[in-house]
Design a protein around this motif. Sequence first.
Motif, PDB file in Angstrom:
ATOM      1  N   GLU A 215       0.838  -1.204   0.000  1.00 33.45           N
ATOM      2  CA  GLU A 215       0.000   0.000   0.000  1.00 33.45           C
ATOM      3  C   GLU A 215       0.868   1.248   0.000  1.00 33.45           C
ATOM      4  O   GLU A 215       0.568   2.236  -0.673  1.00 33.45           O
ATOM      5  N   CYS A 219      -1.179   2.039  -4.786  1.00 29.00           N
ATOM      6  CA  CYS A 219      -2.401   1.207  -4.730  1.00 29.00           C
ATOM      7  C   CYS A 219      -2.381   0.127  -5.798  1.00 29.00           C
ATOM      8  O   CYS A 219      -3.003  -0.927  -5.641  1.00 29.00           O
ATOM      9  N   GLY A 223      -3.442  -3.434  -4.786  1.00 26.77           N
ATOM     10  CA  GLY A 223      -4.614  -3.973  -5.491  1.00 26.77           C
ATOM     11  C   GLY A 223      -4.316  -5.353  -6.055  1.00 26.77           C
ATOM     12  O   GLY A 223      -5.104  -6.284  -5.926  1.00 26.77           O
TER      13      GLY A 223
END
Length: 330
Positions: A215, A219, A223
């Motif tokens: 993170e 992202c 993800g």
Amino acid sequence: MLLVQSLNTPLRFQGTTLAAIMAKLHKDVEGLVTSLYFPDDHVRSALAYEPQMNDLFIVSYPKCGNTWLQFIVYGILFPESSSIDMKDFPLRMPFLEMLGADAALNMRRPGAIKDHFPFHRQPYSNHAKYIYIARNPYDCCVSLYYIYKWLLPDGKHDFTFGSFLEMFLLGEVDGGDYFCHVRSWYKERGRHNVLFITYEDLKKNTGNCILRIAEFLGCEYAGRLKEDKALLGRIIEMTSISNVQAVFGKGLFPVQTYLNLPPEKFPEHMYRTWERQNYNPTKLSFFRKGVVGDWRNHFSSDQCNSMRNWIAKKSGGEELMLVWKDVDLP
Ligand code: A3P
């Protein structure tokens, strides 16, 4: 007995003062305590390095899990890899003060720059990111002791842990003063671009920590990890201590490539040490045990007292030591 009280009298070690021997392994370059092995001009250029946009740094006091973190970051950056590509890894993960600023300027990207600078000496930019890994001082001291045992010149491998501890408490080791280093980064942990983690947390909650690191990197990385559940397991496995020990055991870790230094830049002393070891990477204790709590096998109760006194004096009365409140420390 307080070890630190005896420090005005240099220890004798096989007819030479221990301090003199240990001094052969670190030096001061522009006020930075660093390894004797690193050429001065590399250290100077490292200190003067100007971070590029989106640079990522992996920073620690020596022996706190920096290499493990490098492998994890590599696994996050290259989710398709099923093993650490040791031809590619060193070119993406340069060791700044060892190789000098050019190695960072010319590194393959994406990647991460390793260094051992305290925050006030760190090449800093708001447009760069910094992951700092801290390790409890007991286990850090033990790990550093074994590297010193391996690196000490002329085969002087039989110096005691107690002798080493005295130097560690004085900050007379590669990396300098432990608390000066760790505190400098702990104070900055609230910055948007600093992620402060501990070796112990990484060990206990590896998956969660890897997600936090992903993170922090962006992202897109997080993800991917959330979408592909097997990926997290692959990274954990690929970077586990047993796996990296096995990789070293197979001799795949190209030490010379990792250092990437031309022969004339290579301190003779280091060559001699490695020659003695026949360049056998399995004997290099980079991946020694990889556990929390090995201090139990090394510290006597007197030495624990010395550590506690030193911690009380040096940790600054801050809550820093609380980061290890769940770790069994003396
Ligand atoms: P020990 O000597 O206690 O085993 P650094 O990379 O900063 O030099 O830190 C070295 C320490 O991290 C060593 O500790 C090493 O074994 C440990 N380490 C390296 N890889 C690891 C891994 N995958 N898992 C756990 N610990 C690891």
